[in-house]
Design an enzyme around this catalytic site. Sequence first.
Site, PDB file in Angstrom:
ATOM      1  N   LYS A   1       2.110   2.980  -5.366  1.00  0.00           N
ATOM      2  CA  LYS A   1       0.934   2.788  -6.234  1.00  0.00           C
ATOM      3  C   LYS A   1       1.409   2.817  -7.674  1.00  0.00           C
ATOM      4  O   LYS A   1       2.085   3.762  -8.091  1.00  0.00           O
ATOM      5  CB  LYS A   1      -0.079   3.921  -6.028  1.00  0.00           C
ATOM      6  CG  LYS A   1      -1.038   3.704  -4.892  1.00  0.00           C
ATOM      7  CD  LYS A   1      -2.152   4.731  -5.030  1.00  0.00           C
ATOM      8  CE  LYS A   1      -3.083   4.719  -3.862  1.00  0.00           C
ATOM      9  NZ  LYS A   1      -4.084   5.795  -3.961  1.00  0.00           N
TER      10      LYS A   1
ATOM     11  N   LYS B   1       4.439  12.515   2.824  1.00  0.00           N
ATOM     12  CA  LYS B   1       3.902  11.382   2.055  1.00  0.00           C
ATOM     13  C   LYS B   1       4.482  10.075   2.607  1.00  0.00           C
ATOM     14  O   LYS B   1       3.771   9.078   2.768  1.00  0.00           O
ATOM     15  CB  LYS B   1       4.231  11.543   0.569  1.00  0.00           C
ATOM     16  CG  LYS B   1       3.859  10.318  -0.248  1.00  0.00           C
ATOM     17  CD  LYS B   1       2.737  10.500  -1.211  1.00  0.00           C
ATOM     18  CE  LYS B   1       2.252   9.178  -1.771  1.00  0.00           C
ATOM     19  NZ  LYS B   1       1.689   9.210  -3.083  1.00  0.00           N
TER      20      LYS B   1
ATOM     21  N   HIS C   1      -3.824  18.247 -13.753  1.00  0.00           N
ATOM     22  CA  HIS C   1      -4.302  17.727 -12.472  1.00  0.00           C
ATOM     23  C   HIS C   1      -4.069  18.712 -11.308  1.00  0.00           C
ATOM     24  O   HIS C   1      -4.993  19.029 -10.569  1.00  0.00           O
ATOM     25  CB  HIS C   1      -3.635  16.373 -12.211  1.00  0.00           C
ATOM     26  CG  HIS C   1      -3.897  15.822 -10.860  1.00  0.00           C
ATOM     27  ND1 HIS C   1      -5.126  15.321 -10.491  1.00  0.00           N
ATOM     28  CD2 HIS C   1      -3.111  15.727  -9.747  1.00  0.00           C
ATOM     29  CE1 HIS C   1      -5.074  14.914  -9.241  1.00  0.00           C
ATOM     30  NE2 HIS C   1      -3.864  15.154  -8.760  1.00  0.00           N
TER      31      HIS C   1
ATOM     32  N   GLU D   1       0.241  20.449  -5.095  1.00  0.00           N
ATOM     33  CA  GLU D   1       0.333  19.293  -4.175  1.00  0.00           C
ATOM     34  C   GLU D   1       1.197  19.657  -2.961  1.00  0.00           C
ATOM     35  O   GLU D   1       0.949  19.168  -1.856  1.00  0.00           O
ATOM     36  CB  GLU D   1       0.914  18.064  -4.888  1.00  0.00           C
ATOM     37  CG  GLU D   1       0.174  17.617  -6.150  1.00  0.00           C
ATOM     38  CD  GLU D   1      -1.097  16.791  -5.896  1.00  0.00           C
ATOM     39  OE1 GLU D   1      -1.415  16.501  -4.724  1.00  0.00           O
ATOM     40  OE2 GLU D   1      -1.776  16.456  -6.902  1.00  0.00           O
TER      41      GLU D   1
ATOM     42  N   ARG E   1      -4.389   7.410   4.635  1.00  0.00           N
ATOM     43  CA  ARG E   1      -3.939   7.854   3.326  1.00  0.00           C
ATOM     44  C   ARG E   1      -4.951   8.810   2.686  1.00  0.00           C
ATOM     45  O   ARG E   1      -4.620   9.559   1.780  1.00  0.00           O
ATOM     46  CB  ARG E   1      -3.718   6.613   2.429  1.00  0.00           C
ATOM     47  CG  ARG E   1      -2.501   6.759   1.527  1.00  0.00           C
ATOM     48  CD  ARG E   1      -2.103   5.437   0.905  1.00  0.00           C
ATOM     49  NE  ARG E   1      -1.334   5.714  -0.301  1.00  0.00           N
ATOM     50  CZ  ARG E   1      -0.410   4.916  -0.811  1.00  0.00           C
ATOM     51  NH1 ARG E   1      -0.115   3.786  -0.248  1.00  0.00           N
ATOM     52  NH2 ARG E   1       0.230   5.256  -1.917  1.00  0.00           N
TER      53      ARG E   1
ATOM     54  N   ARG F   1       6.320 -12.427 -11.901  1.00  0.00           N
ATOM     55  CA  ARG F   1       5.653 -12.271 -10.598  1.00  0.00           C
ATOM     56  C   ARG F   1       6.348 -11.249  -9.696  1.00  0.00           C
ATOM     57  O   ARG F   1       6.193 -11.260  -8.473  1.00  0.00           O
ATOM     58  CB  ARG F   1       5.549 -13.604  -9.855  1.00  0.00           C
ATOM     59  CG  ARG F   1       4.733 -14.623 -10.607  1.00  0.00           C
ATOM     60  CD  ARG F   1       4.217 -15.706  -9.690  1.00  0.00           C
ATOM     61  NE  ARG F   1       3.336 -16.581 -10.416  1.00  0.00           N
ATOM     62  CZ  ARG F   1       3.759 -17.587 -11.168  1.00  0.00           C
ATOM     63  NH1 ARG F   1       5.041 -17.844 -11.262  1.00  0.00           N
ATOM     64  NH2 ARG F   1       2.895 -18.333 -11.810  1.00  0.00           N
TER      65      ARG F   1
ATOM     66  N   ASN G   1      -6.075  13.227  -0.064  1.00  0.00           N
ATOM     67  CA  ASN G   1      -7.095  13.601  -1.056  1.00  0.00           C
ATOM     68  C   ASN G   1      -7.648  14.997  -0.864  1.00  0.00           C
ATOM     69  O   ASN G   1      -8.615  15.361  -1.535  1.00  0.00           O
ATOM     70  CB  ASN G   1      -8.267  12.609  -1.016  1.00  0.00           C
ATOM     71  CG  ASN G   1      -7.904  11.328  -1.719  1.00  0.00           C
ATOM     72  OD1 ASN G   1      -7.002  11.314  -2.544  1.00  0.00           O
ATOM     73  ND2 ASN G   1      -8.588  10.258  -1.383  1.00  0.00           N
TER      74      ASN G   1
ATOM     75  N   GLU H   1      -4.011   1.734   1.908  1.00  0.00           N
ATOM     76  CA  GLU H   1      -5.181   2.609   1.927  1.00  0.00           C
ATOM     77  C   GLU H   1      -6.372   1.944   2.622  1.00  0.00           C
ATOM     78  O   GLU H   1      -7.504   2.063   2.168  1.00  0.00           O
ATOM     79  CB  GLU H   1      -5.559   2.974   0.480  1.00  0.00           C
ATOM     80  CG  GLU H   1      -6.016   4.399   0.333  1.00  0.00           C
ATOM     81  CD  GLU H   1      -6.001   4.863  -1.121  1.00  0.00           C
ATOM     82  OE1 GLU H   1      -6.083   4.031  -2.029  1.00  0.00           O
ATOM     83  OE2 GLU H   1      -5.899   6.083  -1.317  1.00  0.00           O
TER      84      GLU H   1
ATOM     85  N   HIS I   1     -11.267  16.217  -8.860  1.00  0.00           N
ATOM     86  CA  HIS I   1     -11.631  15.181  -9.840  1.00  0.00           C
ATOM     87  C   HIS I   1     -12.906  15.551 -10.570  1.00  0.00           C
ATOM     88  O   HIS I   1     -13.052  15.293 -11.760  1.00  0.00           O
ATOM     89  CB  HIS I   1     -11.818  13.820  -9.156  1.00  0.00           C
ATOM     90  CG  HIS I   1     -10.519  13.192  -8.766  1.00  0.00           C
ATOM     91  ND1 HIS I   1     -10.409  12.302  -7.715  1.00  0.00           N
ATOM     92  CD2 HIS I   1      -9.275  13.322  -9.272  1.00  0.00           C
ATOM     93  CE1 HIS I   1      -9.150  11.925  -7.597  1.00  0.00           C
ATOM     94  NE2 HIS I   1      -8.446  12.527  -8.526  1.00  0.00           N
TER      95      HIS I   1
ATOM     96  N   HIS J   1      -8.960  16.941  -3.754  1.00  0.00           N
ATOM     97  CA  HIS J   1      -9.074  16.013  -4.884  1.00  0.00           C
ATOM     98  C   HIS J   1     -10.509  15.605  -5.213  1.00  0.00           C
ATOM     99  O   HIS J   1     -10.778  15.233  -6.342  1.00  0.00           O
ATOM    100  CB  HIS J   1      -8.218  14.769  -4.640  1.00  0.00           C
ATOM    101  CG  HIS J   1      -6.757  15.012  -4.884  1.00  0.00           C
ATOM    102  ND1 HIS J   1      -6.017  15.915  -4.155  1.00  0.00           N
ATOM    103  CD2 HIS J   1      -5.892  14.497  -5.799  1.00  0.00           C
ATOM    104  CE1 HIS J   1      -4.774  15.925  -4.596  1.00  0.00           C
ATOM    105  NE2 HIS J   1      -4.661  15.085  -5.591  1.00  0.00           N
TER     106      HIS J   1
END
Length: 365
Positions: free
Chosen positions: A143, A227, A266, A185, A242, A121, A246, A237, A253, A249
């Site tokens: 994340k 960041k 990417h 980035e 946040r 846990r 993007n 988020e 994507h 992005h």
Amino acid sequence: MKTIHVRSSKGDYKILVGKNLLPRAGTFLSDVFESQSKLMVVSQKNLTPYLNPILASLKKQGFKVQTHMLPDGERAKSEKELFRLIQTLLAKGFERKDGMVAVGGGVVSDLTGFAASVYLRGIRYVNVATTLLAQVDSAIGGKTAIDLPEGKNLVGSFWPPALVISDVRVLQSLPERELSASLAEVVKYGMIRDTELFGFLEKNGRRILQRDLNALEKIILLSAGIKARVVSSDEFETKGERMILNYGHTFGHGIEGALCYGKLVHGEAVAIGMMMGAQLAADLGICPRELIWRQMKVLLSFKLPVSIKRFHLKTEAILKVMMKDKKKSQGLLRFVLPRRIGQVTVEQKIPVSLIQKIIRLAGGK
Ligand SMILES: NC(=O)c1ccc[n+]([C@@H]2O[C@H](COP(=O)([O-])OP(=O)(O)OC[C@H]3O[C@@H](n4cnc5c(N)ncnc54)[C@H](O)[C@@H]3O)[C@@H](O)[C@H]2O)c1
Ligand SMILES: [Zn+2]
């Protein structure tokens, strides 16, 4: 060495940025784990030269150290590797007070972080970030995820590291393409939040590509700082803050998806996505046209692509992926668009015909 502070509901943590930090890993980790704790160092074969000073330093500090190697590439973020790691922890008798140390890029820290979040846990882990992408992005913010056959990052958690160590020296051995892609980035951070960073990138392209340590340290500090601030104010988020991360992005994507995640990495797709974003913003009258050229010059100086011409991609194929993404985000296709360098806005009512025009302008068929 400089320190950046990150706020998190599961405990605040520090990002250490500097040169020659790896041989001091033991000292840094003694602030996180009790001496005598067991530490599982998770890494990859490519990182062996950096593992040795870390392992020596951890042992010297009195930690009981084990190593666990992952395969290279995205395939390490799998259910199989997750359970292999968890079973190793069990076999070696790891308890709640023990922890893990992810030494690598986003792949190693995403898998290690996720395993840490579910083992017993939840146990603590530290990220020793070894790619530029990890140092400015993936090691920060908590994340974690693994991939499923159905898609990337579909199973994961918010589980922040207890510490991030970013040693700029390790970037000397990073493959050139990885360095360039991560710089997309960094350009993103300049575009969304920081005119100083953007100006520095405009003036120091060559120094950065030559991996001048001081130049790298400066862009990492500024980018990781942005960041850190963004995730500190919108950890899960939920507040929209946040979302500014993007920028580039949504289109990116779409391009990655239409290419079935081949041909472009990417960061390269994000570079083209930012060009599309700037074009869209200029067409909407949100930003001056001059911004498109300034952004393009910086991206080209980092050897990044700025159009999709050579891929012969269908505009509709890119749009289809973007619309699929939209379904996942409450039915809204949102674009983070630049107002000027260092400032962005979020727009959501963009006519599909305009999006199609932008993709075609960038080389879509
Ligand atoms: N958690 C997040 O917030 C977040 C954010 C962005 C991306 N990601 C994830 O990060 C992953 C990509 O991460 P990445 O770009 O760091 O790639 P990566 O972790 O796959 O590393 C790229 C390659 O470089 C090697 N490498 C790492 N450091 C090196 C060094 N110093 N010298 C030589 N080789 C080195 C690795 O072994 C690997 O082969 C993706 O899975 C993506 O989903 C996560
Ligand atoms: Zn990205």
